[in-house]
Design a protein around this motif. Structure first.
Motif, PDB file in Angstrom:
ATOM      1  N   GLU A 202     -43.721  26.205 -27.818  1.00  0.00           N
ATOM      2  CA  GLU A 202     -44.641  27.270 -28.226  1.00  0.00           C
ATOM      3  C   GLU A 202     -44.264  27.836 -29.586  1.00  0.00           C
ATOM      4  O   GLU A 202     -45.112  28.063 -30.435  1.00  0.00           O
ATOM      5  N   ALA A 203     -42.971  28.085 -29.801  1.00  0.00           N
ATOM      6  CA  ALA A 203     -42.558  28.726 -31.050  1.00  0.00           C
ATOM      7  C   ALA A 203     -42.766  27.792 -32.238  1.00  0.00           C
ATOM      8  O   ALA A 203     -43.380  28.168 -33.244  1.00  0.00           O
ATOM      9  N   LEU A 204     -42.259  26.573 -32.149  1.00  0.00           N
ATOM     10  CA  LEU A 204     -42.439  25.636 -33.258  1.00  0.00           C
ATOM     11  C   LEU A 204     -43.914  25.280 -33.419  1.00  0.00           C
ATOM     12  O   LEU A 204     -44.410  25.124 -34.535  1.00  0.00           O
ATOM     13  N   GLY A 205     -44.623  25.160 -32.287  1.00  0.00           N
ATOM     14  CA  GLY A 205     -46.047  24.861 -32.364  1.00  0.00           C
ATOM     15  C   GLY A 205     -46.795  25.944 -33.123  1.00  0.00           C
ATOM     16  O   GLY A 205     -47.663  25.657 -33.963  1.00  0.00           O
ATOM     17  N   MET A 206     -46.452  27.201 -32.834  1.00  0.00           N
ATOM     18  CA  MET A 206     -47.090  28.325 -33.525  1.00  0.00           C
ATOM     19  C   MET A 206     -46.805  28.253 -35.017  1.00  0.00           C
ATOM     20  O   MET A 206     -47.697  28.443 -35.853  1.00  0.00           O
ATOM     21  N   GLY A 207     -45.554  27.954 -35.368  1.00  0.00           N
ATOM     22  CA  GLY A 207     -45.206  27.820 -36.777  1.00  0.00           C
ATOM     23  C   GLY A 207     -45.965  26.693 -37.445  1.00  0.00           C
ATOM     24  O   GLY A 207     -46.455  26.820 -38.568  1.00  0.00           O
ATOM     25  N   ASN A 208     -46.074  25.560 -36.718  1.00  0.00           N
ATOM     26  CA  ASN A 208     -46.823  24.428 -37.259  1.00  0.00           C
ATOM     27  C   ASN A 208     -48.267  24.806 -37.537  1.00  0.00           C
ATOM     28  O   ASN A 208     -48.826  24.483 -38.582  1.00  0.00           O
ATOM     29  N   LEU A 209     -48.893  25.520 -36.579  1.00  0.00           N
ATOM     30  CA  LEU A 209     -50.298  25.893 -36.755  1.00  0.00           C
ATOM     31  C   LEU A 209     -50.458  26.849 -37.924  1.00  0.00           C
ATOM     32  O   LEU A 209     -51.395  26.730 -38.711  1.00  0.00           O
ATOM     33  N   ARG A 210     -49.551  27.808 -38.065  1.00  0.00           N
ATOM     34  CA  ARG A 210     -49.639  28.772 -39.168  1.00  0.00           C
ATOM     35  C   ARG A 210     -49.512  28.065 -40.501  1.00  0.00           C
ATOM     36  O   ARG A 210     -50.139  28.449 -41.484  1.00  0.00           O
ATOM     37  N   ASN A 211     -48.689  27.014 -40.532  1.00  0.00           N
ATOM     38  CA  ASN A 211     -48.526  26.258 -41.768  1.00  0.00           C
ATOM     39  C   ASN A 211     -49.651  25.266 -41.999  1.00  0.00           C
ATOM     40  O   ASN A 211     -49.661  24.573 -43.021  1.00  0.00           O
ATOM     41  N   GLY A 212     -50.549  25.173 -41.029  1.00  0.00           N
ATOM     42  CA  GLY A 212     -51.660  24.245 -41.185  1.00  0.00           C
ATOM     43  C   GLY A 212     -51.318  22.817 -40.806  1.00  0.00           C
ATOM     44  O   GLY A 212     -52.062  21.893 -41.096  1.00  0.00           O
ATOM     45  N   PHE A 213     -50.182  22.629 -40.148  1.00  0.00           N
ATOM     46  CA  PHE A 213     -49.799  21.278 -39.738  1.00  0.00           C
ATOM     47  C   PHE A 213     -50.367  20.977 -38.366  1.00  0.00           C
ATOM     48  O   PHE A 213     -50.881  21.835 -37.664  1.00  0.00           O
ATOM     49  N   ASP A 214     -50.216  19.726 -37.961  1.00  0.00           N
ATOM     50  CA  ASP A 214     -50.562  19.310 -36.618  1.00  0.00           C
ATOM     51  C   ASP A 214     -49.641  20.006 -35.624  1.00  0.00           C
ATOM     52  O   ASP A 214     -48.448  20.167 -35.883  1.00  0.00           O
ATOM     53  N   LEU A 215     -50.198  20.404 -34.468  1.00  0.00           N
ATOM     54  CA  LEU A 215     -49.395  21.130 -33.475  1.00  0.00           C
ATOM     55  C   LEU A 215     -48.153  20.350 -33.065  1.00  0.00           C
ATOM     56  O   LEU A 215     -47.070  20.899 -32.920  1.00  0.00           O
ATOM     57  N   ASN A 216     -48.312  19.033 -32.894  1.00  0.00           N
ATOM     58  CA  ASN A 216     -47.222  18.199 -32.388  1.00  0.00           C
ATOM     59  C   ASN A 216     -46.540  17.395 -33.494  1.00  0.00           C
ATOM     60  O   ASN A 216     -45.968  16.354 -33.213  1.00  0.00           O
ATOM     61  N   THR A 217     -46.601  17.863 -34.728  1.00  0.00           N
ATOM     62  CA  THR A 217     -46.078  17.062 -35.825  1.00  0.00           C
ATOM     63  C   THR A 217     -44.631  16.668 -35.619  1.00  0.00           C
ATOM     64  O   THR A 217     -43.833  17.433 -35.089  1.00  0.00           O
ATOM     65  N   THR A 218     -44.305  15.437 -36.014  1.00  0.00           N
ATOM     66  CA  THR A 218     -42.920  14.997 -35.924  1.00  0.00           C
ATOM     67  C   THR A 218     -42.372  14.690 -37.312  1.00  0.00           C
ATOM     68  O   THR A 218     -41.298  14.105 -37.444  1.00  0.00           O
ATOM     69  N   ASP A 219     -43.111  15.092 -38.337  1.00  0.00           N
ATOM     70  CA  ASP A 219     -42.666  14.870 -39.705  1.00  0.00           C
ATOM     71  C   ASP A 219     -41.527  15.841 -40.013  1.00  0.00           C
ATOM     72  O   ASP A 219     -41.673  17.052 -39.894  1.00  0.00           O
ATOM     73  N   SER A 220     -40.371  15.310 -40.428  1.00  0.00           N
ATOM     74  CA  SER A 220     -39.209  16.178 -40.584  1.00  0.00           C
ATOM     75  C   SER A 220     -39.399  17.171 -41.728  1.00  0.00           C
ATOM     76  O   SER A 220     -38.889  18.290 -41.678  1.00  0.00           O
ATOM     77  N   GLY A 221     -40.162  16.777 -42.755  1.00  0.00           N
ATOM     78  CA  GLY A 221     -40.417  17.711 -43.846  1.00  0.00           C
ATOM     79  C   GLY A 221     -41.238  18.898 -43.370  1.00  0.00           C
ATOM     80  O   GLY A 221     -40.960  20.053 -43.689  1.00  0.00           O
ATOM     81  N   GLN A 222     -42.284  18.618 -42.577  1.00  0.00           N
ATOM     82  CA  GLN A 222     -43.135  19.696 -42.068  1.00  0.00           C
ATOM     83  C   GLN A 222     -42.353  20.583 -41.103  1.00  0.00           C
ATOM     84  O   GLN A 222     -42.471  21.816 -41.138  1.00  0.00           O
ATOM     85  N   LEU A 223     -41.542  19.964 -40.237  1.00  0.00           N
ATOM     86  CA  LEU A 223     -40.761  20.767 -39.292  1.00  0.00           C
ATOM     87  C   LEU A 223     -39.764  21.638 -40.036  1.00  0.00           C
ATOM     88  O   LEU A 223     -39.482  22.767 -39.626  1.00  0.00           O
ATOM     89  N   SER A 224     -39.246  21.110 -41.155  1.00  0.00           N
ATOM     90  CA  SER A 224     -38.319  21.903 -41.937  1.00  0.00           C
ATOM     91  C   SER A 224     -39.010  23.141 -42.503  1.00  0.00           C
ATOM     92  O   SER A 224     -38.447  24.240 -42.505  1.00  0.00           O
ATOM     93  N   LYS A 225     -40.274  22.968 -42.960  1.00  0.00           N
ATOM     94  CA  LYS A 225     -41.022  24.123 -43.481  1.00  0.00           C
ATOM     95  C   LYS A 225     -41.273  25.134 -42.365  1.00  0.00           C
ATOM     96  O   LYS A 225     -41.178  26.348 -42.572  1.00  0.00           O
ATOM     97  N   THR A 226     -41.616  24.610 -41.191  1.00  0.00           N
ATOM     98  CA  THR A 226     -41.840  25.516 -40.055  1.00  0.00           C
ATOM     99  C   THR A 226     -40.564  26.266 -39.721  1.00  0.00           C
ATOM    100  O   THR A 226     -40.582  27.457 -39.419  1.00  0.00           O
ATOM    101  N   LYS A 227     -39.434  25.537 -39.806  1.00  0.00           N
ATOM    102  CA  LYS A 227     -38.150  26.173 -39.526  1.00  0.00           C
ATOM    103  C   LYS A 227     -37.931  27.344 -40.477  1.00  0.00           C
ATOM    104  O   LYS A 227     -37.547  28.445 -40.061  1.00  0.00           O
TER     105      LYS A 227
END
Lengths: 383, 281
Positions: A202-227
């Motif tokens: 839920e937490a990472l998913g929320m961050g992904n959505l706020r950043n405009g990424f796919d909810l289930n993204t596995t791209d390490s660059g995108q996850l790093s931005k969400t982090k």
């Protein structure tokens, strides 16, 4: 020079030798014992066990707390003259931990993607639909549930609830309206009174959505931005918690990352329900469903089948909906949810949303990506 | 059968218990720490020492330092609070000494988790403490979800472990020593620092060790009373075993933490042994 219990003198050398021997022995025994705690993939044989819906012992029930009407549970106990032992988890990961440790439960309530994972690992019993008199209440609610993506042919599960994730807030503290976006969890006015769900999905998913990424993204660059986004949020937060109802009712939370049914639960418990509101975010609404499932090592699968059938009865489903506040896909029981929706339209979840919003459902990720998600979440919490 | 052999037999049940419930799980932890996980979160055994390298990732250094800091502060506060209590009971308890010690220890019969939950109720925004502040006209203060709440919870949780060893040391001390100090024109504070404190120092050290070691690895206080920035190494380990489903990394963290604490334990044991030798001499 002192002596050991056997009267032999202790020297430093003998102590080190014996200590090393003990350590090696312990490791060896531990290693051997570890082989017993294997991770062999279970065979499909166990899933095909034929089970009849009849009382074969007391029920061991494993679910979130406050996620079933205790009255309906008690009525089940009385009707079939069995006892229900209740055990709770506070998240899917906790459920998996207990299941992996070998704990035995009769009925569990995994979410869709975890059902997918358990099914693929052959850990769930096949459910014979002919054993459930009321099964059509759920499966005919919508074709979606007769053949869901996480369980082809609904062979191993029966749907329990549908839910969305959004933001709950108190209009008496923040104001009548928020912006209808995930950015509301960064609301400066509520600094120090904001909670985010303590759930990596839920937490990472929320961050992904706020950043405009796919909810289930596995791209390490995108996850790093969400982090980075979530770490930047920490000064505004009061904490990470899935104890949503308690936090909102005791005043710790003015804004809470929350599931739609929990707001109904909160409103049922407070003296001023009209100030507790719920909204969904325009960037994307995580949506999902929880299910009934029976593990292959269940000790009393017959009673479990009777229990599932009991919960599918329309009167029981309606009572349950009113208590937990979540819609249950149940042909005749669903109307109870419409009443709740009238009071707070934003909590509504429809099957059309479930069918259409496939990209807003959490997916079962492959092992390496799951590790990446978990490492990202650990980094957020440790920062 | 010689006397020592007879009594040695009594080691057997305890030794067996220790082996089964401590040595074997420890061996298991070491074995898991070199493994990886499968898709269900179960450990797969192998040889992956990189788990240990991951422990020293710079990301976790603040977590380790924070745990040591919180534990050190907890030890200090336990000492500041516990020593006077033990001193009063030992010196001025008289007939009521045993009753008083039982009264002090009795709350600690309640499970640590339950006691910490009680603190959640006391410290929450509508809780007991804020009610008292409100009744004397002060505005409500946020106690919960702060580092102070965590340290407070830790201090309360481990206070008994400080009071009891210090009390034992004080009780053992010959009161004539204090009288001797006073006879030699010592003021109360000089008598304390030059007579009482050195004599009871081993008890203080024992209490400090009993508080510091478990406090470093504690996760309950931080989880229930803490906020998003009070993550301790205990929480990190629990996260790996629970939500993170990464038992190998959690096991590696555990082993490293145990090694770190062993250093302090050895230091304490050597100090105690030296003191015993000097006392016997």
């Amino acid at each position: 020079m002192s002596n050991d219990p056997w009267g032999r003198p202790i020297t430093r050398r003998s102590l080190i030798q014996r200590g090393a021997g003990l350590a090696l022995g312990a490791s060896a025994v531990g290693g051997l014992a570890a082989c017993g705690v294997g991770s062999q993939k279970a065979s499909t044989q166990a899933t095909e066990k034929v089970v009849k819906a009849q009382v074969d012992g007391n029920l061991v029930y494993f679910n979130y707390s406050e996620y079933i009407d205790p009255g309906v549970l008690k009525a089940f106990e009385k009707h079939y003259n069995v006892k229900v032992t209740q055990a709770y988890y506070d998240g899917m990961a906790g459920m998996m931990s207990k299941l992996n440790s070998g704990n035995v439960y009769d009925v569990i309530f995994p979410s869709a993607e975890y059902l997918d994972r358990l099914r693929k690992a052959n850990r769930l019993l096949k459910i014979d639909h002919s054993q459930l008199r009321n099964v059509n209440q759920a499966l005919e609610f919508s074709p979606y549930f007769a053949n869901p993506w996480y369980d082809p042919g609904a062979a191993h599960s029966v749907p329990y609830t549908m839910y969305t994730t959004g933001i709950g807030w108190r209009s008496d503290k923040i104001g009548e309206t928020l912006t209808g976006s995930w950015a509301d969890l960064w609301n400066e006015k509520a600094k120090g009174k904001i909670f985010v769900l303590d759930d990596y999905q839920e937490a990472l998913g929320m961050g992904n959505l706020r950043n405009g990424f796919d909810l289930n993204t596995t791209d390490s660059g995108q996850l790093s931005k969400t982090k980075q986004l979530l770490i930047g949020q920490k000064p505004l937060l009061r904490g990470y918690s899935t104890d949503t109802v308690t936090n909102m009712t005791n005043g710790s939370a003015w804004i809470h990352h929350i599931w739609n049914g929990d707001i109904v639960n909160v409103r049922n418990q407070v003296k001023n329900p009209e100030v507790f509101k719920f909204e969904t975010a325009k960037e994307g609404i995580p949506i999902g469903s929880d299910t009934f499932a029976i593990p292959t090592n269940a000790a009393h699968p017959g009673t479990a089948l009777l229990f599932i059938d009991w919960m599918l009865q329309p009167e029981n489903a309606a009572k349950n909906i009113e208590y937990i506040g979540y819609p249950m896909p149940n042909k005749d029981g669903y109307s109870a949810f419409s009443g709740l929706v009238k009071e707070q339209p934003s909590i509504n979840v429809t099957v059309e949303q479930l069918q259409a919003a496939n990209k807003y459902q959490f997916r079962d990720l492959p092992q390496a990506d799951l590790q990446l998600w978990n490492d990202t979440w650990t980094a957020v919490k440790a920062a | 059968m010689t006397a020592s052999r007879f009594w040695a037999r009594f080691l057997l049940p305890g030794g067996l218990w220790l082996l089964l419930l401590f040595a074997v799980p420890l061996g298991l932890t070491v074995a898991v720490s070199f493994g990886t996980t499968n898709e269900l979160g179960l450990p797969i055994y192998g040889w992956h020492p990189e788990n240990y390298k991951h422990v020293f990732d710079p990301l976790f250094v603040p977590v380790l330092w924070r745990s040591v800091l919180y534990a050190a502060l907890t030890t200090l506060f336990c000492l500041l609070l516990g020593y006077p209590v033990a001193y009063t009971i030992a010196r001025f308890g008289g007939r009521w000494k045993n009753v008083l010690i039982v009264a002090v220890v009795l709350p600690f019969f309640v499970n640590y988790l339950v006691r910490t939950y009680a603190w959640v109720t006391i410290l929450s925004d509508d809780g007991l403490l804020n009610h008292i502040l409100g009744s004397i006209g002060l505005s409500s203060v946020r106690f919960l979800n702060t580092p102070f709440a965590v340290i407070g919870g830790l201090t309360y949780g481990y206070l008994a472990f400080m009071i009891l060893p210090v009390y034992a040391a004080l009780d053992r001390m010959d009161p004539a020593l204090i009288e001797a100090g006073k006879d030699l024109y010592g003021t109360p504070s000089r008598t304390f620092w030059h007579v009482t404190w050195p004599t009871t120092f081993q008890g203080v050290l024992g209490g400090c060790v009993l508080v510091f070691l478990p406090a470093v690895g504690d996760f309950v206080s931080a989880q229930l009373l803490g906020g998003p920035n009070t993550f301790m190494v205990g929480n990190l380990i629990q996260q790996q075993f629970y939500e993170g489903q990464n038992w190998p990394f959690g096991s590696a963290l555990t082993i490293v933490m145990m090694a770190f604490l062993m250093v302090w334990m050895v230091f304490y044991l050597r100090s105690a042994a030296r003191a015993a030798r000097e006392a016997a001499a």
